[in-house]
Write a protein that holds these residues in place. Sequence first.
Motif, mmCIF file in Angstrom:
data_model
loop_
_atom_site.group_PDB
_atom_site.id
_atom_site.type_symbol
_atom_site.label_atom_id
_atom_site.label_comp_id
_atom_site.label_asym_id
_atom_site.label_seq_id
_atom_site.Cartn_x
_atom_site.Cartn_y
_atom_site.Cartn_z
ATOM 1 N N ASP A 256 -6.184 -6.365 -6.840
ATOM 2 C CA ASP A 256 -4.902 -6.796 -7.398
ATOM 3 C C ASP A 256 -3.773 -6.647 -6.386
ATOM 4 O O ASP A 256 -2.816 -7.424 -6.401
ATOM 5 C CB ASP A 256 -4.580 -6.000 -8.667
ATOM 6 C CG ASP A 256 -5.453 -6.402 -9.844
ATOM 7 O OD1 ASP A 256 -5.795 -7.595 -9.940
ATOM 8 O OD2 ASP A 256 -5.789 -5.523 -10.667
ATOM 9 N N LEU A 257 -3.870 -5.651 -5.506
ATOM 10 C CA LEU A 257 -2.853 -5.520 -4.463
ATOM 11 C C LEU A 257 -2.899 -6.731 -3.540
ATOM 12 O O LEU A 257 -1.860 -7.320 -3.222
ATOM 13 C CB LEU A 257 -3.075 -4.233 -3.663
ATOM 14 C CG LEU A 257 -2.082 -3.989 -2.517
ATOM 15 C CD1 LEU A 257 -1.784 -2.498 -2.372
ATOM 16 C CD2 LEU A 257 -2.591 -4.522 -1.180
ATOM 17 N N CYS B 206 -6.585 -2.284 -3.474
ATOM 18 C CA CYS B 206 -7.449 -2.887 -4.484
ATOM 19 C C CYS B 206 -7.287 -4.409 -4.484
ATOM 20 O O CYS B 206 -6.411 -4.964 -3.815
ATOM 21 C CB CYS B 206 -7.144 -2.320 -5.867
ATOM 22 S SG CYS B 206 -5.476 -2.685 -6.438
ATOM 23 N N HIS C 211 1.720 1.359 -3.763
ATOM 24 C CA HIS C 211 0.597 1.443 -4.713
ATOM 25 C C HIS C 211 -0.439 2.491 -4.322
ATOM 26 O O HIS C 211 -1.178 2.986 -5.183
ATOM 27 C CB HIS C 211 -0.066 0.062 -4.840
ATOM 28 C CG HIS C 211 -1.118 -0.024 -5.886
ATOM 29 N ND1 HIS C 211 -0.881 0.302 -7.206
ATOM 30 C CD2 HIS C 211 -2.430 -0.389 -5.819
ATOM 31 C CE1 HIS C 211 -1.996 0.128 -7.903
ATOM 32 N NE2 HIS C 211 -2.947 -0.278 -7.082
ATOM 33 N N ARG D 170 -1.896 -3.580 -14.496
ATOM 34 C CA ARG D 170 -0.853 -2.709 -13.965
ATOM 35 C C ARG D 170 -0.836 -2.666 -12.441
ATOM 36 O O ARG D 170 0.227 -2.517 -11.829
ATOM 37 C CB ARG D 170 -1.032 -1.292 -14.522
ATOM 38 C CG ARG D 170 -0.803 -1.202 -16.022
ATOM 39 C CD ARG D 170 -0.871 0.237 -16.511
ATOM 40 N NE ARG D 170 -0.659 0.302 -17.950
ATOM 41 C CZ ARG D 170 -0.529 1.448 -18.631
ATOM 42 N NH1 ARG D 170 -0.611 2.607 -17.977
ATOM 43 N NH2 ARG D 170 -0.340 1.432 -19.932
ATOM 44 N N CYS D 171 -2.008 -2.778 -11.819
ATOM 45 C CA CYS D 171 -2.028 -2.776 -10.352
ATOM 46 C C CYS D 171 -1.262 -3.962 -9.787
ATOM 47 O O CYS D 171 -0.651 -3.868 -8.713
ATOM 48 C CB CYS D 171 -3.476 -2.789 -9.842
ATOM 49 S SG CYS D 171 -4.385 -1.263 -10.146
ATOM 50 N N GLU E 223 -3.248 2.246 -2.852
ATOM 51 C CA GLU E 223 -4.657 1.875 -2.932
ATOM 52 C C GLU E 223 -4.806 0.412 -2.547
ATOM 53 O O GLU E 223 -4.030 -0.438 -3.003
ATOM 54 C CB GLU E 223 -5.178 2.088 -4.355
ATOM 55 C CG GLU E 223 -6.617 1.645 -4.555
ATOM 56 C CD GLU E 223 -7.024 1.646 -6.029
ATOM 57 O OE1 GLU E 223 -8.224 1.879 -6.279
ATOM 58 O OE2 GLU E 223 -6.172 1.417 -6.894
ATOM 59 N N ARG F 101 0.825 -1.208 0.000
ATOM 60 C CA ARG F 101 0.000 0.000 0.000
ATOM 61 C C ARG F 101 0.860 1.260 0.000
ATOM 62 O O ARG F 101 0.499 2.274 -0.596
ATOM 63 C CB ARG F 101 -0.935 -0.008 1.206
ATOM 64 C CG ARG F 101 -1.873 1.193 1.248
ATOM 65 C CD ARG F 101 -2.923 1.044 2.335
ATOM 66 N NE ARG F 101 -3.747 2.231 2.415
ATOM 67 C CZ ARG F 101 -3.542 3.246 3.254
ATOM 68 N NH1 ARG F 101 -2.518 3.178 4.099
ATOM 69 N NH2 ARG F 101 -4.329 4.299 3.268
ATOM 70 N N ASP G 291 2.469 -3.198 -10.139
ATOM 71 C CA ASP G 291 2.803 -2.154 -9.177
ATOM 72 C C ASP G 291 3.015 -2.763 -7.793
ATOM 73 O O ASP G 291 3.958 -2.414 -7.083
ATOM 74 C CB ASP G 291 1.653 -1.142 -9.132
ATOM 75 C CG ASP G 291 2.149 0.282 -8.973
ATOM 76 O OD1 ASP G 291 3.314 0.547 -9.316
ATOM 77 O OD2 ASP G 291 1.365 1.128 -8.517
ATOM 78 N N THR G 292 2.146 -3.677 -7.418
ATOM 79 C CA THR G 292 2.246 -4.339 -6.117
ATOM 80 C C THR G 292 3.514 -5.170 -6.019
ATOM 81 O O THR G 292 4.264 -5.087 -5.034
ATOM 82 C CB THR G 292 1.017 -5.229 -5.884
ATOM 83 O OG1 THR G 292 -0.157 -4.407 -5.848
ATOM 84 C CG2 THR G 292 1.143 -5.998 -4.579
#
Length: 279
Positions: A178-179, A176, A172, A209-210, A174, A169, A213-214
Amino acid sequence: MSPESIDRQQGADMIPELTPIGRVHSPVTDPKKMVRGGVAATIELDPRYADALLNIEEHSHLWILTWFHLSDRETLQVTPGRLDPDAPTYGVFGLRANRRPNPIALSLVELVRVEGATLHVDGLDAVDGTPVLDIKSYFERDCVFSPKAPVLRPPERGPRYADLVRLARQHHRELCADLHLGARMALAAEERIGKLTSPGLLVTVEGPRCLVDTIQGLTRARFANPARLTYVEGPGPGVTVWEKPGARLVISATDSAAGRDDWALDAVSDEELFVIEEA
């Protein structure tokens, strides 16, 4: 040594008495019960320093310097066995141990809101009543994306997963689906392949992309210098590949991983979320 040099040296050796600028109000009163990663708390400043908070809301995060008044000041070496049973012994200057000659603590917190001379923050690891010595704003230059540092891992999966979600978090920004999926994949990979930030670990991500990113936030893997991360954008739920000398792990998310709201370890198993292939 000249008289001027002697005066300067004596001045450096004479540290004035520190005056707290405020106090911590926290739901935790016992240092042994402090949650890893800190808790939501407030910092109540002495009204004399209220003007020093002007425009502090422009910062999302703050460094809080506190005095751990309940700490032992005689200990010079500790073994963080409660956190990681396999950890070696460290000198206290090599850890963030609360036991140290001068128990000055440094905590990175998220600023939630400001009410008068009171700061509402999240992620503060100081117990109720802790004196606050100073507040410093967090700036972009404070971040070292790929630092070299030991990783201490708690033995239980729950705290390890909570650590991964918190770190993800921070990167990223957020919480979400995907995280959470990426954090669960990273947890499974860490258990099988070892330290996620190891310089020899190569990671490939295929998916949204999420997700990448994670994974990047958790592995601190860069696309170059050296290249440890490869990304192929595509639809979810996604695939991650983890490789190091002598080991290769492919984690492929299942359709049931998409759009979940409950990611607790006891709510959904790894087998429901993805298929793992080891080579």
